[in-house]
Design a protein around this motif. Structure first.
Motif, short mmCIF file in Angstrom:
data_model
loop_
_atom_site.label_atom_id
_atom_site.label_comp_id
_atom_site.label_asym_id
_atom_site.label_seq_id
_atom_site.Cartn_x
_atom_site.Cartn_y
_atom_site.Cartn_z
N PHE A 71 0.82 -1.20 0.00
CA PHE A 71 0.00 0.00 0.00
C PHE A 71 0.87 1.26 0.00
CE2 PHE A 71 -3.62 -2.58 1.88
CZ PHE A 71 -4.38 -2.52 0.73
N GLY A 96 -8.32 6.76 -0.01
CA GLY A 96 -8.78 5.38 -0.22
C GLY A 96 -7.70 4.37 0.10
N ILE A 97 -6.47 4.64 -0.31
CA ILE A 97 -5.36 3.72 -0.03
C ILE A 97 -5.11 3.64 1.48
CG2 ILE A 97 -2.86 3.43 -0.26
CD1 ILE A 97 -3.17 4.49 -3.14
N LEU A 99 -7.26 4.23 3.90
CA LEU A 99 -8.38 3.53 4.52
C LEU A 99 -8.29 2.02 4.29
CD1 LEU A 99 -11.36 5.96 3.81
CD2 LEU A 99 -10.13 5.62 5.96
N ALA A 100 -7.92 1.61 3.08
CA ALA A 100 -7.77 0.18 2.79
C ALA A 100 -6.65 -0.43 3.64
CB ALA A 100 -7.49 -0.04 1.31
N ASP A 101 -5.54 0.29 3.79
CA ASP A 101 -4.44 -0.19 4.61
C ASP A 101 -4.88 -0.29 6.07
OD1 ASP A 101 -1.85 -1.06 5.19
OD2 ASP A 101 -1.13 0.98 5.53
N LEU A 103 -7.95 -0.73 7.22
CA LEU A 103 -8.88 -1.86 7.36
C LEU A 103 -8.14 -3.19 7.33
CD1 LEU A 103 -11.87 -0.70 5.14
CD2 LEU A 103 -11.83 -0.99 7.62
N ALA A 104 -7.12 -3.31 6.48
CA ALA A 104 -6.33 -4.55 6.44
C ALA A 104 -5.63 -4.79 7.78
CB ALA A 104 -5.31 -4.48 5.31
#
Length: 164
Positions: A71, A96-97, A99-101, A103-104
């Motif tokens: 990410f 977005g990146i 937030l995705a990181d 959440l992961a």
């Protein structure tokens, strides 16, 4: 117990990442219009360092240990290509990146034993905080400065994780 040389190397890498984070914090004020490109290069370097640290750690066999480096490198590449993107779109993609990181990391924390959850949860919430920083500060100080502050915090936190 890992050998002393490996511990020292990881801590030195972490200290260098913290120094990169401080440079990233200052970059929008120093570099002007080239700041996003330089921040992208710093993020790619930080992502490669995180990937290398994951490879050398005891979790090298887990695919999820490489997500953070992936990410970070993706966000850095996005900043390097940002001249072709509209700044508002760049802001949305970086948020977005992050937030995705985040959440992961929270998902990985949920799968860990209770005693190992806190550091991963803290890192996930730090990613959410960086995303909120970009969103909030970009309205007041501009997109480039907000991205510089958030990326500086993100890289410094990655270095801090390596030191500890």
């Amino acid at each position: 117990m890992p050998p002393l040389f490996q511990i020292i190397r990881t801590r030195v890498t972490g200290a260098l990442l913290m120094a990169l984070g401080i440079i990233a914090l200052l970059m929008p004020q120093v570099a002007g219009r080239w700041s996003l490109t330089i921040l992208g290069a710093l993020l790619v370097g930080g992502g490669l360092a995180e990937t290398y640290a994951a490879f050398r750690s005891g979790r090298g066999g887990e695919a999820s240990s490489y997500l953070e480096g992936l990410f970070t490198t993706l966000a850095g590449t996005l900043l390097l290509l940002s001249s072709a993107l509209v700044r508002a779109g760049l802001r949305i993609l970086l948020i977005g990146i992050l937030l995705a990181d985040g959440l992961a990391k929270l998902f990985n924390a949920w799968r860990k034993p209770r005693s190992d959850r806190f550091p991963l949860m803290l890192n996930g919430f730090l990613d959410f905080g960086c995303a909120a920083t970009i969103w909030y500060l970009s309205h007041f100080i501009g997109v480039a400065s907000a991205i510089g502050i958030a990326i500086g915090i993100y890289i410094a936190a990655a270095g801090w994780r390596m030191v500890l």
